[in-house]
Design a protein around this motif. Structure first.
Motif, mmCIF file in Angstrom:
data_model
loop_
_atom_site.group_PDB
_atom_site.id
_atom_site.type_symbol
_atom_site.label_atom_id
_atom_site.label_comp_id
_atom_site.label_asym_id
_atom_site.label_seq_id
_atom_site.Cartn_x
_atom_site.Cartn_y
_atom_site.Cartn_z
ATOM 1 N N UNK A 104 0.816 -1.235 0.004
ATOM 2 C CA UNK A 104 -0.071 0.187 -0.019
ATOM 3 C C UNK A 104 0.767 1.240 0.022
ATOM 4 N N UNK A 105 2.176 1.048 -0.112
ATOM 5 C CA UNK A 105 2.859 2.357 -0.137
ATOM 6 C C UNK A 105 3.227 2.742 -1.476
ATOM 7 N N UNK A 106 3.321 4.257 -1.719
ATOM 8 C CA UNK A 106 3.998 4.868 -2.990
ATOM 9 C C UNK A 106 5.169 4.427 -3.096
ATOM 10 N N UNK A 107 5.739 4.177 -4.498
ATOM 11 C CA UNK A 107 7.082 3.952 -4.505
ATOM 12 C C UNK A 107 7.632 4.221 -6.103
ATOM 13 N N UNK A 108 8.813 4.091 -6.339
ATOM 14 C CA UNK A 108 9.254 4.278 -7.772
ATOM 15 C C UNK A 108 8.775 3.031 -8.853
ATOM 16 N N UNK A 109 8.538 3.138 -9.756
ATOM 17 C CA UNK A 109 8.510 1.761 -10.535
ATOM 18 C C UNK A 109 9.823 1.159 -10.417
ATOM 19 N N UNK A 155 0.157 -2.950 -8.895
ATOM 20 C CA UNK A 155 0.002 -1.538 -8.423
ATOM 21 C C UNK A 155 -1.560 -1.691 -8.425
ATOM 22 N N UNK A 156 -1.960 -0.537 -7.285
ATOM 23 C CA UNK A 156 -3.409 -0.273 -7.146
ATOM 24 C C UNK A 156 -3.597 1.271 -7.571
ATOM 25 N N UNK A 157 -2.663 2.080 -7.784
ATOM 26 C CA UNK A 157 -2.782 3.219 -8.216
ATOM 27 C C UNK A 157 -1.602 3.891 -8.717
ATOM 28 N N UNK A 158 -1.805 4.893 -9.755
ATOM 29 C CA UNK A 158 -0.418 5.226 -10.440
ATOM 30 C C UNK A 158 -0.640 6.951 -10.407
ATOM 31 N N UNK A 159 0.248 7.710 -10.337
ATOM 32 C CA UNK A 159 0.026 9.084 -10.400
ATOM 33 C C UNK A 159 1.236 10.009 -10.549
ATOM 34 N N UNK A 160 1.148 11.319 -10.991
ATOM 35 C CA UNK A 160 2.156 11.996 -11.173
ATOM 36 C C UNK A 160 2.334 13.160 -10.126
ATOM 37 N N UNK A 161 3.226 13.357 -9.422
ATOM 38 C CA UNK A 161 3.493 14.243 -8.336
ATOM 39 C C UNK A 161 4.534 15.391 -8.421
ATOM 40 N N UNK A 162 3.895 16.613 -7.987
ATOM 41 C CA UNK A 162 4.930 17.794 -8.021
ATOM 42 C C UNK A 162 6.117 17.410 -7.083
ATOM 43 N N UNK A 163 7.398 17.715 -7.475
ATOM 44 C CA UNK A 163 8.256 17.458 -6.550
ATOM 45 C C UNK A 163 8.265 17.962 -4.942
ATOM 46 N N UNK A 164 7.602 19.007 -5.045
ATOM 47 C CA UNK A 164 7.298 19.619 -3.608
ATOM 48 C C UNK A 164 6.201 19.201 -2.865
ATOM 49 N N UNK A 165 5.475 18.157 -3.605
ATOM 50 C CA UNK A 165 4.348 17.615 -2.907
ATOM 51 C C UNK A 165 4.426 16.122 -2.902
ATOM 52 N N UNK A 166 5.197 15.328 -2.734
ATOM 53 C CA UNK A 166 5.541 13.926 -2.864
ATOM 54 C C UNK A 166 4.685 13.222 -1.418
ATOM 55 N N UNK A 167 4.141 12.224 -1.928
ATOM 56 C CA UNK A 167 3.525 11.293 -0.735
ATOM 57 C C UNK A 167 4.432 10.783 0.167
ATOM 58 N N UNK A 168 4.213 10.017 1.148
ATOM 59 C CA UNK A 168 5.047 9.535 2.082
ATOM 60 C C UNK A 168 5.914 8.555 1.310
ATOM 61 N N UNK A 169 7.143 8.646 1.353
ATOM 62 C CA UNK A 169 7.993 7.677 0.539
ATOM 63 C C UNK A 169 9.178 7.086 1.448
ATOM 64 N N UNK A 170 9.581 5.810 1.128
ATOM 65 C CA UNK A 170 10.711 5.207 1.933
ATOM 66 C C UNK A 170 11.709 6.062 1.779
ATOM 67 N N UNK A 171 12.854 5.844 2.784
ATOM 68 C CA UNK A 171 14.161 6.470 2.535
ATOM 69 C C UNK A 171 14.925 6.169 1.485
#
Length: 160
Positions: A47-52, A123-139
């Motif tokens: 359920x986490x957002x991540x890079x392809x 994946x359950x979702x795909x999206x484009x995100x502004x670099x200053x508004x990224x969702x919670x991502x792993x380190x």
């Protein structure tokens, strides 16, 4: 996520022993540097957002692999700009006891075409995100993004 057939075949011989596997991830950017957007996928397994990302198949080139993975996961066509980072990730143990360690290649990629959409069951979702508004991502993903953002730059090699 489905395990590639060749890894299942290997597991028949080595059981849960540590496998060293080539992995790729893509920092896919769209737009001008001043307002670029980053492509992310929401993983079905956690359920986490991540890079392809994905595993290089036998006989496949890493650059070809990241293009294939981005298409399969997000229905987006990309060009591969450069290898941004090369590292060995820490070993990982899966719930079934399988152990692996990824030799990880992070590529900076540019959007070529396609509508971002879920392309497979990884994946359950795909999206484009502004670099200053990224969702919670792993380190690890944040580190990959940071080194891949410059259009040009040297490949980062971790020496520790």
């Amino acid at each position: 996520m489905p395990t590639p057939r060749y890894i299942l075949d290997l597991r028949e011989h080595v059981g849960h022993a540590l496998l060293h596997l080539p992995g790729v991830s893509g920092v896919v950017l769209r737009g001008q540097p001043s307002n670029a957007e980053l492509l992310l996928v929401k993983r079905a397994d956690n359920g986490r957002w991540s890079l392809p990302a994905g595993i290089v198949e036998p006989g496949e080139q890493p650059g070809t692999c990241i293009r294939r993975e981005v298409w399969e996961e997000a229905s987006v066509e990309v060009s591969v700009d450069r290898l941004a980072m090369l590292r060995t990730d820490p070993p990982k143990t899966y719930p079934n006891g399988d152990r692996c360690q990824f030799f990880s290649m992070t590529f900076r990629c540019s959007y070529v075409g396609g509508e971002a959409a879920v392309g497979d069951d990884e994946s359950t979702a795909v999206g484009w995100f502004a670099l200053d508004a990224l969702p919670d991502l792993g380190e690890r993903d944040r580190e990959r993004i940071e080194v891949a953002l410059p259009e040009r730059g040297e490949t980062v090699f971790l020496l520790t």
